[in-house]
Structures are given as structure tokens and as C-alpha cells.
Motif scaffolding. Structure first.
Motif, PDB file in Angstrom:
ATOM      1  N   LEU A  84       0.862  -1.184   0.000  1.00  0.00           N
ATOM      2  CA  LEU A  84       0.000   0.000   0.000  1.00  0.00           C
ATOM      3  C   LEU A  84       0.898   1.234   0.000  1.00  0.00           C
ATOM      4  N   HIS A  85       0.305   2.387  -0.280  1.00  0.00           N
ATOM      5  CA  HIS A  85       1.073   3.636  -0.243  1.00  0.00           C
ATOM      6  C   HIS A  85       0.537   4.542   0.863  1.00  0.00           C
ATOM      7  N   MET A  86       1.456   5.064   1.646  1.00  0.00           N
ATOM      8  CA  MET A  86       1.099   5.950   2.734  1.00  0.00           C
ATOM      9  C   MET A  86       1.833   7.271   2.539  1.00  0.00           C
ATOM     10  N   VAL A  87       1.085   8.339   2.463  1.00  0.00           N
ATOM     11  CA  VAL A  87       1.700   9.666   2.391  1.00  0.00           C
ATOM     12  C   VAL A  87       1.934  10.152   3.822  1.00  0.00           C
ATOM     13  N   ALA A  88       3.095  10.726   4.061  1.00  0.00           N
ATOM     14  CA  ALA A  88       3.353  11.353   5.359  1.00  0.00           C
ATOM     15  C   ALA A  88       3.598  12.833   5.115  1.00  0.00           C
ATOM     16  N   LEU A  89       3.059  13.661   6.010  1.00  0.00           N
ATOM     17  CA  LEU A  89       3.111  15.115   5.823  1.00  0.00           C
ATOM     18  C   LEU A  89       3.520  15.798   7.124  1.00  0.00           C
ATOM     19  N   GLY A  90       4.235  16.907   6.986  1.00  0.00           N
ATOM     20  CA  GLY A  90       4.458  17.788   8.133  1.00  0.00           C
ATOM     21  C   GLY A  90       5.376  17.231   9.204  1.00  0.00           C
ATOM     22  N   PHE A  91       6.240  16.282   8.854  1.00  0.00           N
ATOM     23  CA  PHE A  91       7.191  15.711   9.818  1.00  0.00           C
ATOM     24  C   PHE A  91       8.478  16.542   9.794  1.00  0.00           C
ATOM     25  N   ALA A  92       9.298  16.330  10.822  1.00  0.00           N
ATOM     26  CA  ALA A  92      10.633  16.935  10.836  1.00  0.00           C
ATOM     27  C   ALA A  92      11.550  16.011  10.038  1.00  0.00           C
ATOM     28  N   SER A  93      12.016  16.494   8.887  1.00  0.00           N
ATOM     29  CA  SER A  93      12.783  15.621   7.981  1.00  0.00           C
ATOM     30  C   SER A  93      14.049  15.080   8.629  1.00  0.00           C
ATOM     31  N   ALA A  94      14.648  15.863   9.509  1.00  0.00           N
ATOM     32  CA  ALA A  94      15.926  15.451  10.097  1.00  0.00           C
ATOM     33  C   ALA A  94      15.745  14.516  11.297  1.00  0.00           C
ATOM     34  N   HIS A  95      14.506  14.258  11.708  1.00  0.00           N
ATOM     35  CA  HIS A  95      14.296  13.390  12.876  1.00  0.00           C
ATOM     36  C   HIS A  95      14.889  11.998  12.609  1.00  0.00           C
ATOM     37  N   PRO A  96      15.634  11.441  13.584  1.00  0.00           N
ATOM     38  CA  PRO A  96      16.289  10.140  13.373  1.00  0.00           C
ATOM     39  C   PRO A  96      15.309   9.033  12.961  1.00  0.00           C
ATOM     40  N   ALA A  97      14.097   9.040  13.493  1.00  0.00           N
ATOM     41  CA  ALA A  97      13.137   7.990  13.133  1.00  0.00           C
ATOM     42  C   ALA A  97      12.807   8.043  11.639  1.00  0.00           C
ATOM     43  N   MET A  98      12.717   9.251  11.128  1.00  0.00           N
ATOM     44  CA  MET A  98      12.404   9.450   9.709  1.00  0.00           C
ATOM     45  C   MET A  98      13.608   9.097   8.852  1.00  0.00           C
ATOM     46  N   GLN A  99      14.776   9.554   9.277  1.00  0.00           N
ATOM     47  CA  GLN A  99      16.009   9.277   8.528  1.00  0.00           C
ATOM     48  C   GLN A  99      16.259   7.774   8.436  1.00  0.00           C
ATOM     49  N   GLN A 100      16.011   7.098   9.558  1.00  0.00           N
ATOM     50  CA  GLN A 100      16.264   5.657   9.580  1.00  0.00           C
ATOM     51  C   GLN A 100      15.272   4.916   8.680  1.00  0.00           C
ATOM     52  N   LEU A 101      14.023   5.348   8.723  1.00  0.00           N
ATOM     53  CA  LEU A 101      13.000   4.730   7.881  1.00  0.00           C
ATOM     54  C   LEU A 101      13.324   4.898   6.393  1.00  0.00           C
ATOM     55  N   VAL A 102      13.716   6.094   6.022  1.00  0.00           N
ATOM     56  CA  VAL A 102      14.009   6.361   4.608  1.00  0.00           C
ATOM     57  C   VAL A 102      15.246   5.569   4.161  1.00  0.00           C
ATOM     58  N   ALA A 103      16.246   5.482   5.040  1.00  0.00           N
ATOM     59  CA  ALA A 103      17.448   4.705   4.692  1.00  0.00           C
ATOM     60  C   ALA A 103      17.084   3.238   4.456  1.00  0.00           C
ATOM     61  N   GLN A 104      16.236   2.709   5.328  1.00  0.00           N
ATOM     62  CA  GLN A 104      15.802   1.308   5.200  1.00  0.00           C
ATOM     63  C   GLN A 104      15.024   1.089   3.889  1.00  0.00           C
ATOM     64  N   GLN A 105      14.152   2.012   3.564  1.00  0.00           N
ATOM     65  CA  GLN A 105      13.369   1.898   2.327  1.00  0.00           C
ATOM     66  C   GLN A 105      14.270   2.027   1.099  1.00  0.00           C
ATOM     67  N   GLN A 106      15.253   2.918   1.176  1.00  0.00           N
ATOM     68  CA  GLN A 106      16.173   3.083   0.045  1.00  0.00           C
ATOM     69  C   GLN A 106      16.990   1.827  -0.175  1.00  0.00           C
ATOM     70  N   GLN A 107      17.388   1.190   0.938  1.00  0.00           N
ATOM     71  CA  GLN A 107      18.148  -0.048   0.804  1.00  0.00           C
ATOM     72  C   GLN A 107      17.294  -1.126   0.139  1.00  0.00           C
ATOM     73  N   ALA A 108      16.036  -1.233   0.572  1.00  0.00           N
ATOM     74  CA  ALA A 108      15.126  -2.207  -0.047  1.00  0.00           C
ATOM     75  C   ALA A 108      14.936  -1.878  -1.526  1.00  0.00           C
ATOM     76  N   ARG A 109      14.817  -0.584  -1.836  1.00  0.00           N
ATOM     77  CA  ARG A 109      14.625  -0.172  -3.237  1.00  0.00           C
ATOM     78  C   ARG A 109      15.849  -0.460  -4.093  1.00  0.00           C
ATOM     79  N   GLN A 110      17.033  -0.250  -3.500  1.00  0.00           N
ATOM     80  CA  GLN A 110      18.221  -0.497  -4.322  1.00  0.00           C
ATOM     81  C   GLN A 110      18.372  -1.985  -4.632  1.00  0.00           C
ATOM     82  N   GLN A 111      18.174  -2.831  -3.607  1.00  0.00           N
ATOM     83  CA  GLN A 111      18.255  -4.279  -3.864  1.00  0.00           C
ATOM     84  C   GLN A 111      17.200  -4.702  -4.876  1.00  0.00           C
ATOM     85  N   ARG A 112      16.004  -4.127  -4.731  1.00  0.00           N
ATOM     86  CA  ARG A 112      14.940  -4.458  -5.670  1.00  0.00           C
ATOM     87  C   ARG A 112      15.323  -4.040  -7.084  1.00  0.00           C
TER      88      ARG A 112
END
Ligand code: AMP
Ligand code: MN
Ligand code: MN
Ligand code: MN
Length: 287
Positions: A84-112
Motif C-alpha cells: 500500500l502507499h502511505m503519504v506522510a506530511l508535516g514531519f521533521a525531515s531530520a528526525h532520526p526515526a524518519m532518517q532511519q525509515l528512509v534509509a531502510q526503504q532506500q536499501q530495499a529499493r536499491q536491492q529491488r
């Protein structure tokens, strides 16, 4: 400063779902913001797929164009063995939870992406399709639309839609199932970073009414707060179903065009249905 009319809060034009070249769109973030300003958009979120790479450029362009930019991203998430697709809005981009999530997704995307490339080389008799998609997209983890463009350029498909149907869709030879973040974990990261989680295009998953409601029960329990209701192209019955969900669940309404490219001549930034008077609007959560 083009957007003088944005001072008038009533009937303010907004778009909280669109894409730039930082994912699978065709405009740069600043071109996208300029186009939004020209289209009379006052509030904009750039929601590229699983990346924040376009946010800084968009923020700079928005400041000079008098557009209010809300931080945004469209996350690919898994729920009940579906994507599914989830849009997220109005978060602090530099927050570690967000940074970690995006890094994990990018890793999955690169392997894919590497695996899609290997499969395409075999199935479409190509060489180096991953590298070609990297070059064309200027990204290490190109999404499927970039592979579709590579296939079209190589004469292996008539157009992008044909490339998806022939090779890239689930069930086709170059599809790769991907371990996206679980929806509850994605919601949790977004909330920790002070953002709002929105179910994107709720009617594009082939859900029955019952299944949609089952999802929303769990989404709300996990901290999800909004539903994309104001999107182009819904019929009356579909709009009624989304209204029913707004009535029955503690959810706010979001909206956006899902604009990717000026070539989609039937779509424009900010061209979405007007909110109803009684509709709980997501802006209340973003203030
Ligand atoms: P990805 O993020 O790599 O899974 O690619 C998903 C993107 O591809 C979507 O956001 C759409 O822009 C596009 N897309 C998905 N399915 C199709 C399809 N069947 N035909 C054309 N484009 C598609
Ligand atoms: Mn897309
Ligand atoms: Mn989507
Ligand atoms: Mn999208």
C-alpha cells in the motif's frame, strides 16, 4: 511573490501529493514548485516515493515563489501481504526515526532495482538494464517507471504502460516482491517525527468496502490520522464510500493530484475536488 491570493484562507488551493525527478516524476523539484505556483497552489507537499532528496530544493523554490511547503513523502508499506502507499506530511525531515525509515526503504529499493535489472536482462534480452535505469534517473535506486522508460527507449515496449503490463507488474517476469516497512512501523516513525500519516489513494488497491474498513481500524489504532479523499477522477459512488469512512473513523481529509509529469495532460497540480463544508481538513493537523 506570485501567490497573493493565498492570504485568503477560504477556498485555498492545495496539493499534498505529487512527484518530482527525485523519484519517478519528470520535473525537478524547483520546476514542480514553479508549476504549482503558476497553477495557483498555495500549500504544497512534494511526496516523492521513499525519498526526501527533493525536499531542500523544493523548500528553497517555495520560499521564493510564496508557496507554503509542507514536508512530504509517499512511503511504500506492507499490510496483510499487500503493498500500500502511505503519504506522510508535516514531519521533521531530520528526525532520526524518519532518517532511519528512509534509509531502510532506500536499501530495499536499491536491492529491488538490481534484481529487476537482472530479471529484465534475461526476460527482455537486455544488457545492463539496471545501469541504464541508474543513468537515466540519476538515482541508485530507480523505481519501476525508470525501467519502463529504459524498455521503451530500447524498443522492448511501445510505451510505459505496455512495459508495466509486459514486464513490471505483479505476475510478470521482472516483478520483484519487496519487503517494505510494515504500515504500523511507518506510522510510528512518522508520528515520532511530528508528522501526519495519510492513506494514499484508498480506492486503488482493489479493496472491498469491508477490507478497507478493516484496514482503517488498524491504521487508526496504529496512529494513522488521515485519508486521501480529494483526488481527481473519483465517481459519485467512490466519493460516497470515502465520505462514509470520514464519518465512521476519526480521520481527517487530505487531497492531492498525484501529478508526475506535464505529459499527463488530464492532471494538473492543485486541480482536485473542493472540500465539503463539514469536512475535517488535514490542515488542522499541520498548523
Ligand atoms: P515503484 O515505486 O517502483 O513500485 O513504482 C510505482 C510507480 O509506478 C507508481 O507510483 C506509478 O507512478 C507507476 N505505476 C505503478 N503501476 C503502474 C502501471 N500499471 N502502469 C503504469 N505506471 C505504473
Ligand atoms: Mn509514482
Ligand atoms: Mn501511490
Ligand atoms: Mn504518488
Amino acid at each position: 511573490m506570485k501567490a497573493d491570493h493565498c492570504a485568503d484562507l477560504h477556498g485555498l488551493r492545495f496539493d499534498f501529493h505529487c512527484h518530482s525527478r527525485a523519484s519517478d516524476g519528470s520535473l525537478s523539484p524547483s520546476e514542480l514548485v514553479a508549476r504549482a505556483a503558476d497553477a495557483g497552489v498555495c500549500e504544497l507537499a512534494l511526496t516523492d516515493h521513499d525519498t526526501l532528496a527533493g525536499q531542500a530544493e523544493a523548500a528553497q523554490a517555495a520560499a521564493s515563489q510564496g508557496v507554503r511547503l509542507v514536508s512530504g513523502i509517499e512511503l511504500s508499506v506492507s499490510w496483510d501481504n499487500r503493498e500500500l502507499h502511505m503519504v506522510a506530511l508535516g514531519f521533521a525531515s531530520a528526525h532520526p526515526a524518519m532518517q532511519q525509515l528512509v534509509a531502510q526503504q532506500q536499501q530495499a529499493r536499491q536491492q529491488r532495482a538490481e534484481r529487476i535489472g537482472a530479471k529484465l536482462d534475461r526476460a527482455a534480452n537486455m544488457t545492463g538494464s539496471y545501469q541504464q535505469a541508474v543513468l537515466l534517473s540519476d538515482q541508485q535506486a530507480p523505481g519501476r517507471p525508470w525501467f519502463a522508460r529504459v524498455l521503451v527507449a530500447a524498443g522492448k515496449a511501445r510505451d510505459e504502460q505496455h512495459a508495466f503490463n509486459r514486464f513490471l507488474k505483479p505476475g510478470q517476469s521482472a516483478f520483484v516482491a519487496t519487503p517494505w516497512v510494515a504500515v504500523a512501523d511507518a506510522v510510528s516513525a512518522v508520528r515520532q517525527a511530528g508528522g501526519v500519516a495519510v492513506l494514499a489513494h484508498p480506492l486503488r488497491y482493489g479493496f472491498t468496502r469491508r477490507k478497507l474498513r478493516r484496514f482503517l481500524d488498524q491504521f487508526v489504532a496504529a496512529g494513522g490520522q488521515a485519508l486521501e479523499v480529494l483526488t481527481p477522477g473519483l465517481n459519485a459512488q467512490q466519493q460516497a464510500l470515502l465520505q462514509e469512512c470520514l464519518r465512521d473513523f476519526p480521520l481527517y481529509a487530505s487531497g492531492g493530484s498525484d501529478f508526475h509529469s506535464p505529459q499527463q495532460s488530464w492532471l494538473e497540480l492543485g486541480r482536485i475536488p473542493r472540500p465539503g463544508n463539514e469536512m475535517p481538513m488535514i490542515q488542522a493537523l499541520l498548523a
